[in-house]
Design a protein around this motif. Structure first.
Motif, PDB file in Angstrom:
ATOM      1  N   ARG A  24       0.806  -1.207   0.000  1.00  0.00           N
ATOM      2  CA  ARG A  24       0.000   0.000   0.000  1.00  0.00           C
ATOM      3  C   ARG A  24       0.849   1.273   0.000  1.00  0.00           C
ATOM      4  O   ARG A  24       0.554   2.239  -0.702  1.00  0.00           O
ATOM      5  CB  ARG A  24      -0.859  -0.046   1.266  1.00  0.00           C
ATOM      6  CG  ARG A  24      -2.004   0.865   1.229  1.00  0.00           C
ATOM      7  CD  ARG A  24      -2.765   0.726   2.528  1.00  0.00           C
ATOM      8  NE  ARG A  24      -3.727   1.780   2.525  1.00  0.00           N
ATOM      9  CZ  ARG A  24      -5.029   1.584   2.461  1.00  0.00           C
ATOM     10  NH1 ARG A  24      -5.522   0.383   2.454  1.00  0.00           N
ATOM     11  NH2 ARG A  24      -5.827   2.616   2.431  1.00  0.00           N
ATOM     12  N   LEU A  25       1.910   1.268   0.812  1.00  0.00           N
ATOM     13  CA  LEU A  25       2.754   2.468   0.943  1.00  0.00           C
ATOM     14  C   LEU A  25       3.831   2.527  -0.139  1.00  0.00           C
ATOM     15  O   LEU A  25       4.465   3.560  -0.330  1.00  0.00           O
ATOM     16  CB  LEU A  25       3.441   2.479   2.319  1.00  0.00           C
ATOM     17  CG  LEU A  25       2.511   2.530   3.541  1.00  0.00           C
ATOM     18  CD1 LEU A  25       3.286   2.236   4.820  1.00  0.00           C
ATOM     19  CD2 LEU A  25       1.853   3.908   3.628  1.00  0.00           C
ATOM     20  N   GLY A  26       4.080   1.381  -0.801  1.00  0.00           N
ATOM     21  CA  GLY A  26       5.176   1.320  -1.767  1.00  0.00           C
ATOM     22  C   GLY A  26       6.528   1.276  -1.076  1.00  0.00           C
ATOM     23  O   GLY A  26       7.549   1.668  -1.652  1.00  0.00           O
ATOM     24  N   TRP A  27       6.550   0.827   0.165  1.00  0.00           N
ATOM     25  CA  TRP A  27       7.802   0.693   0.916  1.00  0.00           C
ATOM     26  C   TRP A  27       8.177  -0.789   0.979  1.00  0.00           C
ATOM     27  O   TRP A  27       7.281  -1.649   1.066  1.00  0.00           O
ATOM     28  CB  TRP A  27       7.649   1.188   2.360  1.00  0.00           C
ATOM     29  CG  TRP A  27       7.329   2.645   2.511  1.00  0.00           C
ATOM     30  CD1 TRP A  27       7.216   3.572   1.517  1.00  0.00           C
ATOM     31  CD2 TRP A  27       7.066   3.324   3.754  1.00  0.00           C
ATOM     32  NE1 TRP A  27       6.898   4.795   2.056  1.00  0.00           N
ATOM     33  CE2 TRP A  27       6.806   4.681   3.429  1.00  0.00           C
ATOM     34  CE3 TRP A  27       7.034   2.941   5.089  1.00  0.00           C
ATOM     35  CZ2 TRP A  27       6.507   5.637   4.405  1.00  0.00           C
ATOM     36  CZ3 TRP A  27       6.743   3.889   6.057  1.00  0.00           C
ATOM     37  CH2 TRP A  27       6.491   5.218   5.712  1.00  0.00           C
ATOM     38  N   HIS A 165      -6.608   0.801   8.591  1.00  0.00           N
ATOM     39  CA  HIS A 165      -6.633   1.632   9.803  1.00  0.00           C
ATOM     40  C   HIS A 165      -5.239   2.205  10.083  1.00  0.00           C
ATOM     41  O   HIS A 165      -5.091   3.395  10.390  1.00  0.00           O
ATOM     42  CB  HIS A 165      -7.120   0.765  10.969  1.00  0.00           C
ATOM     43  CG  HIS A 165      -7.183   1.478  12.267  1.00  0.00           C
ATOM     44  ND1 HIS A 165      -8.145   2.423  12.548  1.00  0.00           N
ATOM     45  CD2 HIS A 165      -6.392   1.413  13.376  1.00  0.00           C
ATOM     46  CE1 HIS A 165      -7.945   2.897  13.768  1.00  0.00           C
ATOM     47  NE2 HIS A 165      -6.891   2.309  14.293  1.00  0.00           N
ATOM     48  N   ILE A 166      -4.233   1.361   9.960  1.00  0.00           N
ATOM     49  CA  ILE A 166      -2.860   1.807  10.253  1.00  0.00           C
ATOM     50  C   ILE A 166      -2.400   2.831   9.212  1.00  0.00           C
ATOM     51  O   ILE A 166      -1.776   3.844   9.547  1.00  0.00           O
ATOM     52  CB  ILE A 166      -1.902   0.598  10.314  1.00  0.00           C
ATOM     53  CG1 ILE A 166      -2.278  -0.310  11.491  1.00  0.00           C
ATOM     54  CG2 ILE A 166      -0.442   1.058  10.428  1.00  0.00           C
ATOM     55  CD1 ILE A 166      -1.562  -1.652  11.508  1.00  0.00           C
ATOM     56  N   LEU A 170      -1.187   6.598   9.885  1.00  0.00           N
ATOM     57  CA  LEU A 170       0.157   7.039   9.486  1.00  0.00           C
ATOM     58  C   LEU A 170       0.093   8.396   8.784  1.00  0.00           C
ATOM     59  O   LEU A 170       0.953   9.255   8.988  1.00  0.00           O
ATOM     60  CB  LEU A 170       0.804   5.988   8.580  1.00  0.00           C
ATOM     61  CG  LEU A 170       2.253   6.240   8.203  1.00  0.00           C
ATOM     62  CD1 LEU A 170       3.156   6.206   9.430  1.00  0.00           C
ATOM     63  CD2 LEU A 170       2.724   5.194   7.182  1.00  0.00           C
ATOM     64  N   VAL A 171      -0.938   8.582   7.967  1.00  0.00           N
ATOM     65  CA  VAL A 171      -1.097   9.870   7.269  1.00  0.00           C
ATOM     66  C   VAL A 171      -1.218  11.001   8.290  1.00  0.00           C
ATOM     67  O   VAL A 171      -0.581  12.053   8.157  1.00  0.00           O
ATOM     68  CB  VAL A 171      -2.346   9.838   6.343  1.00  0.00           C
ATOM     69  CG1 VAL A 171      -2.665  11.224   5.814  1.00  0.00           C
ATOM     70  CG2 VAL A 171      -2.124   8.856   5.200  1.00  0.00           C
ATOM     71  N   THR A 172      -1.964  10.775   9.351  1.00  0.00           N
ATOM     72  CA  THR A 172      -2.122  11.827  10.375  1.00  0.00           C
ATOM     73  C   THR A 172      -0.778  12.106  11.062  1.00  0.00           C
ATOM     74  O   THR A 172      -0.470  13.243  11.389  1.00  0.00           O
ATOM     75  CB  THR A 172      -3.162  11.456  11.461  1.00  0.00           C
ATOM     76  OG1 THR A 172      -2.666  10.363  12.238  1.00  0.00           O
ATOM     77  CG2 THR A 172      -4.503  11.086  10.851  1.00  0.00           C
ATOM     78  N   GLN A 174       2.203  11.744   9.658  1.00  0.00           N
ATOM     79  CA  GLN A 174       3.087  12.425   8.697  1.00  0.00           C
ATOM     80  C   GLN A 174       2.669  13.881   8.546  1.00  0.00           C
ATOM     81  O   GLN A 174       3.511  14.757   8.454  1.00  0.00           O
ATOM     82  CB  GLN A 174       3.070  11.688   7.357  1.00  0.00           C
ATOM     83  CG  GLN A 174       3.781  10.339   7.461  1.00  0.00           C
ATOM     84  CD  GLN A 174       3.551   9.438   6.268  1.00  0.00           C
ATOM     85  OE1 GLN A 174       2.555   9.558   5.563  1.00  0.00           O
ATOM     86  NE2 GLN A 174       4.464   8.514   6.043  1.00  0.00           N
ATOM     87  N   GLU A 175       1.355  14.142   8.582  1.00  0.00           N
ATOM     88  CA  GLU A 175       0.882  15.531   8.509  1.00  0.00           C
ATOM     89  C   GLU A 175       1.351  16.316   9.731  1.00  0.00           C
ATOM     90  O   GLU A 175       1.784  17.454   9.615  1.00  0.00           O
ATOM     91  CB  GLU A 175      -0.654  15.568   8.432  1.00  0.00           C
ATOM     92  CG  GLU A 175      -1.176  15.216   7.055  1.00  0.00           C
ATOM     93  CD  GLU A 175      -2.670  14.945   7.028  1.00  0.00           C
ATOM     94  OE1 GLU A 175      -3.292  14.916   8.107  1.00  0.00           O
ATOM     95  OE2 GLU A 175      -3.202  14.744   5.928  1.00  0.00           O
ATOM     96  N   GLY A 176       1.319  15.645  10.880  1.00  0.00           N
ATOM     97  CA  GLY A 176       1.736  16.298  12.124  1.00  0.00           C
ATOM     98  C   GLY A 176       3.197  16.690  12.132  1.00  0.00           C
ATOM     99  O   GLY A 176       3.602  17.592  12.848  1.00  0.00           O
ATOM    100  N   ARG A 177       4.005  16.005  11.336  1.00  0.00           N
ATOM    101  CA  ARG A 177       5.442  16.279  11.310  1.00  0.00           C
ATOM    102  C   ARG A 177       5.815  17.400  10.353  1.00  0.00           C
ATOM    103  O   ARG A 177       6.945  17.839  10.330  1.00  0.00           O
ATOM    104  CB  ARG A 177       6.199  15.015  10.871  1.00  0.00           C
ATOM    105  CG  ARG A 177       6.434  14.078  12.024  1.00  0.00           C
ATOM    106  CD  ARG A 177       6.937  12.755  11.524  1.00  0.00           C
ATOM    107  NE  ARG A 177       6.872  11.796  12.611  1.00  0.00           N
ATOM    108  CZ  ARG A 177       7.938  11.349  13.281  1.00  0.00           C
ATOM    109  NH1 ARG A 177       9.126  11.754  12.986  1.00  0.00           N
ATOM    110  NH2 ARG A 177       7.795  10.477  14.261  1.00  0.00           N
ATOM    111  N   GLN A 178       4.875  17.793   9.470  1.00  0.00           N
ATOM    112  CA  GLN A 178       5.244  18.782   8.454  1.00  0.00           C
ATOM    113  C   GLN A 178       5.322  20.185   9.016  1.00  0.00           C
ATOM    114  O   GLN A 178       4.696  20.484  10.001  1.00  0.00           O
ATOM    115  CB  GLN A 178       4.227  18.743   7.308  1.00  0.00           C
ATOM    116  CG  GLN A 178       4.517  17.586   6.358  1.00  0.00           C
ATOM    117  CD  GLN A 178       3.385  17.339   5.391  1.00  0.00           C
ATOM    118  OE1 GLN A 178       2.463  18.138   5.289  1.00  0.00           O
ATOM    119  NE2 GLN A 178       3.431  16.226   4.694  1.00  0.00           N
TER     120      GLN A 178
END
Ligand SMILES: Nc1ncnc2c1ncn2[C@@H]1O[C@H](COP(=O)(O)OP(=O)(O)OP(=O)(O)O)[C@@H](O)[C@H]1O
Ligand SMILES: O=C(O)C1=C[C@@H](O)[C@@H](O)[C@H](O)C1
Ligand SMILES: [Mg+2]
Length: 178
Positions: A24-27, A165-166, A170-172, A174-178
């Protein structure tokens, strides 16, 4: 970018969910137990028999050092990786840590149903079975809880819903870190 780490007791679904999240993440998705067995050319059961648990834990810490140096990746860690402080510090400083939490009854059912890992994993106590799961959960649950950035209950949800769900959480982050 920070990695995504799945922790939890054997059978909670770490490998299954890590693969879904990697896609899903491409990682890249790594399974720490599989990598350790590949590097040793032996199963975990064989390593325990030849080197004892201490030898296995040293190898596990070596895998921690290798994988925590690579970001971003998804990792399903071995169930006992949280036991050593050096491992906890390495995970904490390089990834988002998700604990897949399940009841002992759920875990033993999945462990016993899973033909791929059973023969490759040793018992960690004399008796094994559900008593072992309960005994080790009593020690480990507080450690998983203190370490995790997110706790997901996985008894009654299928792997795709857990991964979804995870990924949304994770998106939230990553947004918090910007
Ligand atoms: N949410 C779920 N619902 C039902 N079955 C599941 C779920 N997650 C995993 N399983 C099944 O449980 C078994 C164990 O899953 P998996 O190997 O992903 O767990 P694990 O945490 O990586 O275990 P281990 O620590 O032994 O490597 C597999 O047979 C898998 O298909
Ligand atoms: O719970 C544990 O201590 C273990 C879990 C497995 O993932 C393997 O890492 C190994 O069998 C030890
Ligand atoms: Mg696994």
């Amino acid at each position: 970018m920070t990695s995504l780490y799945l922790v939890g007791y054997r059978g909670c679904g770490k490998t299954t969910v890590a693969r879904l999240l990697g896609d899903r993440l491409g990682w890249p998705a790594f399974d720490a137990d599989e990598l350790l067995e590949q590097q040793a050319g032996q199963t975990i059961r064989e390593i325990f028999a030849l080197e004892g648990e201490a030898g296995f834990r040293d190898r596990e810490s070596q895998v921690v050092r290798e994988l925590t140096a690579r970001e971003p990746i998804v990792v399903s860690w071995g169930g006992g990786v949280i036991l050593r402080e050096e491992n906890r510090t390495a995970l904490r400083t390089s990834g988002h840590i998700v604990w897949l939490r399940a009841r002992a009854e759920t875990l033993i059912k999945r462990i016993e149903q899973d033909p791929t890992t059973g023969a490759r994993r040793p018992n960690l106590t004399a008796g094994g079975g559900i008593e072992e799961v309960k005994q080790l959960l009593a020690v480990r649950e507080p450690i998983y809880a203190a370490l995790a950035n997110l706790i997901v209950d996985v008894d009654d949800n299928a792997p795709p819903a857990i991964a979804q769900h995870i990924a949304a959480w994770l998106v939230t982050q990553q947004e918090g870190r910007q």
